[in-house]
Design an enzyme around this catalytic site. Structure first.
Site: not given
Ligand code: TNX
Length: 538
Positions: A278, A341-343
């Site tokens: 992100h 998150d969401e790496s």
């Protein structure tokens, strides 16, 4: 339930005459008819409420007095006077005993010896002549005056007096929060929201005893906080937002203004800089940060998981050190949220190395690290906090490390989930979340983590589909009001059927505050200015 007869009660004027020794003046006493404090529309519902006889007549001859030794109590008194003014038009004096006629008084008293424990605890005793709020701390007093605001009726009662009187039911309230962290998150990265918008949201949250506002300050689509040592973050990274609109950012002065405004309402700001994923907006501003395969260019779409910092470069950690240092210096609260998150394009091993190293930077600047639940896969200190949004497995890992957990399960608390298939804004990847689904679950047991490890609950509002305050309010309200009760009120006092009635009666407050809430047809709204009949389906 009260009958309409009692709701429309006409007070019989002056049935008792009381002489006060010092003033030798007759103080009028009103028969306010029957009241029932237990049935008031209090949200979050207090720990214990007992009804008394009659009520307290709030009128222009009521004064507010606060513990003299504590300035913070006086400030809470002034806040209460201002809010009473906003609701009733009355201008009550604070700590002014001598100069004008006074018939009754509201007291805000600092007191250690309360029946309930904790810093935010308070007690309220409402009698005919006095309304006494006692609290250990000004913070407790501040939570308590929200309760007072809620029990002042919207309209004065009908009396023979030549001035209006608002009837406050007599009785006693003992109260303290169930969870110490009661929060909401606002994503100002996907779409930017102004300082004024954030302040309005703070005002609304404070009324429901929310005490943390988490600001998601950075993401692929925008960097929203000025960092003096890295000016291009906002010059370049702050210039875009989802859908190609113009973006924006908070200067450090803006941020301090928000922090101070929140602090006046005993609310703590939690800043988030999301990393190592992100991070496209940061890498588009400073190319060396990028660890993803494709060169970073400003991005206005809504995909996630394509960006990453280069986790093996020391200069990246120097950059992060500056960012954490500058933000921590203007953040008085104890927490720093590092996202995490969401790496999806960071190798697992690199991710774990990164998170552990950033944890040390956060600690160096005196903060406790919070990260989305993936961070629990790294080797972390037990003082860090896992923010549960998706994975129970990660939460178990956090628990095994002795970490506390903050609850934001997406299918229950995500304010950006649509209410139903016809909802105007929002997504539905986790669930549709109508008002009852948002309220009817048990945070105490939901994650499987022992109760004493649960720091609290937070409802995040991601902003891919909303770009102004009206849309923000549509998604946040009324659901946020339910999260307030879920996080403050003990399980035995939560009941959907009862909550639903109290929620319906929030409409006059929401209308007065000009909140464009979603008028869910599952709620029989009191005097709502929105026609919920227009909504075809929920
Ligand atoms: C998942 S929740 C995300 C966000 C999105 C959100 C949309 C989380 C830690 N990551 O990046 O905005 O879903 O609902």
């Amino acid at each position: 339930m009260k009958s309409p007869f009692f709701l429309k009660v006409t007070a019989v004027l002056v049935i008792l005459i009381v002489f006060t020794s010092c003033q030798e003046r007759q103080i009028p006493v009103y028969d306010l008819g029957e009241t029932d404090l237990v049935q008031e529309n209090l949200i979050p519902y207090p720990l214990s409420v007992k009804a008394g006889q009659g009520g307290f007549a709030l009128d222009q001859y009521t004064g507010i007095f606060t513990t003299a030794e504590d300035e913070a109590f006086e400030e809470v008194g002034v806040y209460l006077a201002n809010r009473i003014n906003g609701k009733t038009g009355l201008s009550l004096m604070v700590n002014d005993g001598g100069t004008q006629r006074l018939d009754r008084s509201i007291h805000l008293v600092q007191k250690e010896d309360l029946e309930v424990s904790g810093n935010e605890a308070y007690e309220i005793s409402i009698g005919r002549d006095t309304l006494v709020l006692s609290a250990r701390t000004a913070e407790g007093a501040f939570r308590g005056i929200q309760t007072i605001r809620q029990i002042i009726p919207d309209t004065p009662i009908d009396t023979l007096a030549e001035f209006p009187i608002w009837r406050i039911p007599a009785g006693k309230i003992l109260d303290r929060p169930n969870f110490e962290y009661r929060g909401s998150m606002l994503d100002v990265a996907r779409h930017f929201f102004s300082v004024e918008d954030v302040k309005k949201y703070i005002d609304l949250l404070a009324y429901y005893k929310i005490n943390f506002l988490h600001l998601h300050l950075t993401d692929d689509q925008g960097w929203r906080i000025e960092i003096e040592s890295w000016p291009k973050l906002t010059e370049i990274g702050g210039s875009t937002e989802v859908g190609g609109e113009s973006g924006g950012f908070f200067t450090q002065e803006d941020y301090k203004d928000i922090v101070a405004y929140a602090a006046e309402q005993y609310m703590t700001i939690v800043p988030e800089v999301d990393m190592p994923g992100h991070t496209n907006a940061a890498s588009a501003s400073y190319l060396f940060l990028n660890g993803a395969e494709k060169p970073a260019r400003l991005y206005e779409g809504t995909h996630v998981g394509f960006s990453t910092f280069d986790t093996r470069k020391d200069t990246v950690y120097q950059f992060i050190d500056d960012v954490v240092r500058e933000i921590s210096a203007i953040t008085p609260g104890p927490y720093f949220h590092i996202g995490g998150d969401e790496s999806h394009v960071t190798k697992k091993e690199d991710y774990r190395y990164f998170v552990s190293r950033v944890e040390k930077i956060v600690q160096k600047y005196g903060k406790r690290m919070i990260g989305w639940d993936e961070v629990a896969t790294a080797d972390l200190d037990s003082t860090s906090i896992a923010h549960f949004w998706a994975s129970k497995e990660n939460v178990e890992k956090a628990n095994a490390k002795g970490m506390q957990v903050l609850l934001s399960p997406a299918n229950k608390t995500y304010l950006d989930m649509q209410y139903d298939t016809l909802s105007e804004y929002g997504l539905h990847w986790a669930a549709y979340i109508p008002v009852d689904t948002a309220y009817v679950w048990t945070p105490e047991t939901y994650s499987g983590v022992p109760r004493d490890r649960i720091l609290g609950i937070e409802a995040p509002l991601w902003s891919e589909t909303i770009s102004n305050i009206d849309e923000l309010e549509y998604l946040a309200f009324p659901r946020m009001i339910g999260y307030s009760e879920l996080s403050w009120t003990t399980e035995n006092n939560r009941d959907w059927e009862k909550f639903k009635v109290r929620l319906a009666n929030q409409a006059p407050f929401l209308d007065r505050m000009d909140v464009k809430y979603y008028p869910s047809p599952r709620i029989d709204w009191a005097k709502s200015k929105y026609s919920y009949k227009d909504i075809k389906k929920d």
